[in-house]
Design a protein around this motif. Structure first.
Motif, short mmCIF file in Angstrom:
data_model
loop_
_atom_site.label_atom_id
_atom_site.label_comp_id
_atom_site.label_asym_id
_atom_site.label_seq_id
_atom_site.Cartn_x
_atom_site.Cartn_y
_atom_site.Cartn_z
N MET A 132 0.80 -1.22 0.00
CA MET A 132 0.00 0.00 0.00
C MET A 132 0.84 1.28 0.00
O MET A 132 0.36 2.35 0.33
CB MET A 132 -0.98 0.02 1.17
N GLY A 133 2.12 1.15 -0.35
CA GLY A 133 2.92 2.34 -0.58
C GLY A 133 3.76 2.83 0.57
O GLY A 133 4.32 3.93 0.52
N HIS A 134 3.91 2.03 1.61
CA HIS A 134 4.73 2.45 2.75
C HIS A 134 5.12 1.23 3.56
O HIS A 134 4.57 0.14 3.38
CB HIS A 134 3.98 3.44 3.64
N THR A 135 6.07 1.41 4.45
CA THR A 135 6.45 0.39 5.41
C THR A 135 6.36 0.99 6.81
O THR A 135 6.37 2.20 6.98
CB THR A 135 7.88 -0.12 5.16
N GLY A 136 6.27 0.13 7.80
CA GLY A 136 6.24 0.61 9.17
C GLY A 136 4.84 0.95 9.64
O GLY A 136 3.88 0.97 8.88
N ASN A 137 4.73 1.24 10.94
CA ASN A 137 3.44 1.42 11.59
C ASN A 137 3.26 2.79 12.24
O ASN A 137 2.24 3.03 12.88
CB ASN A 137 3.27 0.36 12.68
N ASP A 138 4.24 3.68 12.10
CA ASP A 138 4.13 4.94 12.84
C ASP A 138 3.20 5.95 12.18
O ASP A 138 2.83 6.95 12.78
CB ASP A 138 5.50 5.57 13.07
N GLY A 139 2.80 5.70 10.94
CA GLY A 139 1.83 6.57 10.29
C GLY A 139 2.37 7.87 9.75
O GLY A 139 1.62 8.66 9.16
N LYS A 140 3.67 8.13 9.92
CA LYS A 140 4.22 9.41 9.46
C LYS A 140 4.14 9.56 7.94
O LYS A 140 4.16 10.68 7.42
CB LYS A 140 5.67 9.54 9.93
N TRP A 141 4.01 8.43 7.24
CA TRP A 141 3.84 8.51 5.80
C TRP A 141 2.56 9.27 5.44
O TRP A 141 2.40 9.77 4.33
CB TRP A 141 3.78 7.11 5.19
N GLY A 142 1.64 9.37 6.41
CA GLY A 142 0.40 10.09 6.17
C GLY A 142 0.59 11.58 5.96
O GLY A 142 -0.33 12.27 5.51
N LEU A 143 1.78 12.09 6.24
CA LEU A 143 2.07 13.49 5.99
C LEU A 143 2.33 13.76 4.51
O LEU A 143 2.31 14.92 4.08
CB LEU A 143 3.28 13.95 6.82
N ASP A 144 2.57 12.69 3.75
CA ASP A 144 2.85 12.83 2.32
C ASP A 144 1.57 12.62 1.52
O ASP A 144 0.89 11.60 1.66
CB ASP A 144 3.91 11.81 1.91
N GLU A 145 1.24 13.58 0.67
CA GLU A 145 -0.01 13.53 -0.07
C GLU A 145 -0.12 12.29 -0.95
O GLU A 145 -1.17 11.64 -1.01
CB GLU A 145 -0.15 14.79 -0.93
N THR A 146 0.96 11.93 -1.64
CA THR A 146 0.92 10.77 -2.53
C THR A 146 0.78 9.48 -1.75
O THR A 146 0.01 8.58 -2.15
CB THR A 146 2.18 10.73 -3.41
N GLN A 147 1.50 9.37 -0.65
CA GLN A 147 1.41 8.14 0.13
C GLN A 147 0.04 7.98 0.79
O GLN A 147 -0.43 6.87 0.96
CB GLN A 147 2.52 8.10 1.18
N ARG A 148 -0.59 9.10 1.13
CA ARG A 148 -1.96 9.01 1.62
C ARG A 148 -2.87 8.44 0.54
O ARG A 148 -3.72 7.58 0.80
CB ARG A 148 -2.48 10.39 2.06
N ALA A 149 -2.71 8.93 -0.68
CA ALA A 149 -3.53 8.43 -1.78
C ALA A 149 -3.22 6.97 -2.08
O ALA A 149 -4.13 6.19 -2.42
CB ALA A 149 -3.31 9.29 -3.02
#
Length: 566
Positions: A132-149
């Motif tokens: 789904m476009g990321h690794t890990g569980n901390d959710g910081k990828w949610g700060l990136d618009e593309t990774q949220r999508a």
């Protein structure tokens, strides 16, 4: 991987024809051999699908459970990792994509609700999955618009396109039929595919879907965690109290569904007051009774969050009566000094995903259980949630949808899934909905499987029969496997690296092994009144009835048509 499944229990007993008669058969498709080498797939151009930087990272011949396969891994820009497994000799022109649970972050090729599916076990599918476009569980990828999508909807769609491109390159033809199977967030992903990309898959199976992502991972789990901490941060209701609580609920409600079998098949008919097992005022607290504070926690669990001023409920529903043993390790901990897993679930969503703009400093204590918070969650509802009942495009494309949910699910209330089912019928008409959608509610079954009820089943075979032969599924056989399911389950690791604890043996005797048919909602299985209640031969389709109660709440419109956002 997915081809290694639980051993199926034979369900077609003498005098019962449900396995053969109501399910139909999948099409007879010849196995197709590759027309290209496995190694050549490494040169497949992915840029037209994922953009610049998209690539195949490896293509290697290997075996899985004795089946020769070509294992392909790749990345779709910016960092959607995917894996596609293509049989070398046994491909029957079908494609199966599987979802992932929690916040994903890893690739898991597991197909649940598929116990005994011959095509799957024989290696007849090309299978694929994504992180789904990321690794890990901390959710910081949610700060990136593309990774949220990527997480919201993009990764699964692009993985489908990439897998189909590899299928065409390897076998010289596209798949005849394509399927998606997911549970928990994988169930949300399944529904998102049907709603946003109705041409991607012919058949979609969505188990215990986390479709109401915004509310589920804030107000629902936030309430469950906040309700079970005292002023000092200690857990109030611990796991040792759950057997007595569950036994009291079963004693009060088991007969309400017409049979005494240790399961509550119609929790809507259950009436239970946790005060009934409160410790006597002059008695020392023990595991057979609840303290006043614990009684209040249980009441809060069943009721759910309410706005203190308006009195409005803030969730579509809560855990059902009969789910109590499944609370362990989620919002009930083994030890008073443990961190509740529900808090681990909520933390990254509060900080990085639920709100716009993000609130990286937000803690559980900052979450307000008010209608105002529910309003704030609406901003990203059309982005993350998959609750749009207007599936007219999916229906027009010939798509078929099966939803299923365990009635003892602690993570996601079955009320959510029922609300979508009802919303589809209200939007498209009951007759239209019945032509392409089914819902199965399974007594005593936990989140994506497990629990004390019969949670081992095969929905993939009836889905194939529906898509390929036109035989709509009716009775589906279930059995108790005695094994937990990893399909769609959160991985148990919090944003701070803390692990979910569920080590305490509660000492609860399992129910006898059972087989039982499940029927499409709103029908329940009805016991004949004679013979062994654990034998499927003694059960038939009962009347349409209320199984799970739906309530009015200010988020009910989430299950009405809306426009998705990008």
């Amino acid at each position: 991987m997915a081809m290694k499944l639980l051993r199926i229990i034979s369900l077609c007993t003498i005098g019962i024809v449900l396995c053969a008669a109501s399910r139909g058969d999948a099409a007879t498709l010849e196995a197709v051999a590759p027309t290209a080498s496995c190694e050549s797939l490494a040169e497949t151009d992915m840029t037209a699908i994922g953009g610049a930087g998209s690539t195949i990272t490896a293509a290697t011949e290997t075996t899985s459970d004795g089946i020769a396969v070509c294992n392909v891994t790749g990345t779709l820009a910016p960092q959607v990792n995917f894996q596609v497994v293509l049989p070398m000799e046994s491909w029957t022109q079908r494609y199966l994509q599987v979802g992932c649970g929690g916040l994903c972050g890893n690739i898991t090729l597991t197909s649940g609700a598929s116990t005994g599916c011959k095509v799957l076990n024989d290696g007849g599918f090309v299978m694929a999955a994504t992180d789904m476009g990321h690794t890990g569980n901390d959710g910081k990828w949610g700060l990136d618009e593309t990774q949220r999508a990527d997480f919201a909807y993009r990764a699964q769609h692009l993985t489908a396109e990439a897998a189909k491109a590899l299928i065409a390159a390897f076998y010289g033809q596209p798949p005849q039929y394509s399927y998606f199977n997911g549970c928990s967030d994988g169930g949300r992903e399944a529904l998102m595919e049907a709603m946003r990309f109705p041409d991607d898959f012919d058949g979609v199976i969505a188990g215990a879907p986390a479709m109401l992502f915004q509310v589920q991972n804030t107000l629902y789990h936030g309430w469950m965690a906040a309700s079970n901490y005292d002023a000092d941060g200690e857990v109030i209701l611990t796991s040792s109290k759950l057997p007595a609580l569950h036994a009291a609920v079963v004693a009060a409600c088991d007969e309400s569904d017409g049979v005494t079998d240790g399961l509550i098949a119609q929790p809507a008919l259950c009436s239970f007051d946790p005060q009934s097992i409160a410790c006597a005022a002059d008695a020392a607290e023990n595991d057979q009774c609840l303290s006043p504070a614990q009684v209040e926690v249980v009441r809060k669990f069943y009721a759910g969050p309410q706005d203190a001023e308006s009195g409005a409920y803030l969730t579509a529903g809560q855990p059902q009566y009969g789910s109590e043993l499944e609370w362990q390790g989620v919002y009930v901990a083994d030890n008073a000094d443990s961190e509740l897993f529900s808090q681990m679930i909520v933390d990254p969503v509060l900080k990085y995903l639920a709100f716009d703009p993000a609130r990286p400093e937000m803690e559980l204590a900052d979450l307000k259980f008010t209608e105002a918070t529910l309003t704030e969650l609406r901003t990203r509802h059309p982005f993350f949630d998959a609750t749009n009942p207007d599936l007219s495009a999916f229906e027009a494309a010939g798509g078929k949808l099966i939803m299923w949910h365990g009635l003892a699910d602690p993570h996601i209330s079955p009320a959510n899934t029922l609300a979508l089912h009802e919303g589809i019928a209200a939007t498209l008409g009951a007759d239209s909905a019945a032509g392409f959608e089914r819902l199965y509610l399974l007594p005593g079954v936990g989140h994506c499987g497990g629990g004390q009820g019969p949670g081992s089943l095969d929905l993939l075979s009836p889905m194939m029969a529906w898509v390929e032969d036109g035989t709509a599924p009716e009775a589906v056989m279930t059995s108790s496997s005695g094994e937990e399911s990893g399909f769609g389950q959160p991985d148990g690791v919090g944003s701070d690296g803390g692990e979910r604890g569920q080590a305490l043996d509660l000492g609860v005797e399992p129910l006898p092994a059972m087989t039982r048919p499940a029927y499409p909602y709103p029908h329940v299985a009805s016991w004949s009144g004679e013979g062994d209640v654990n034998d499927s031969a003694q059960w038939s389709m009962g009347p349409a009835t209320e199984i799970v109660s739906l309530r009015d709440w200010p988020g009910a419109d989430f299950f009405t048509p809306y426009a998705f956002s990008e």
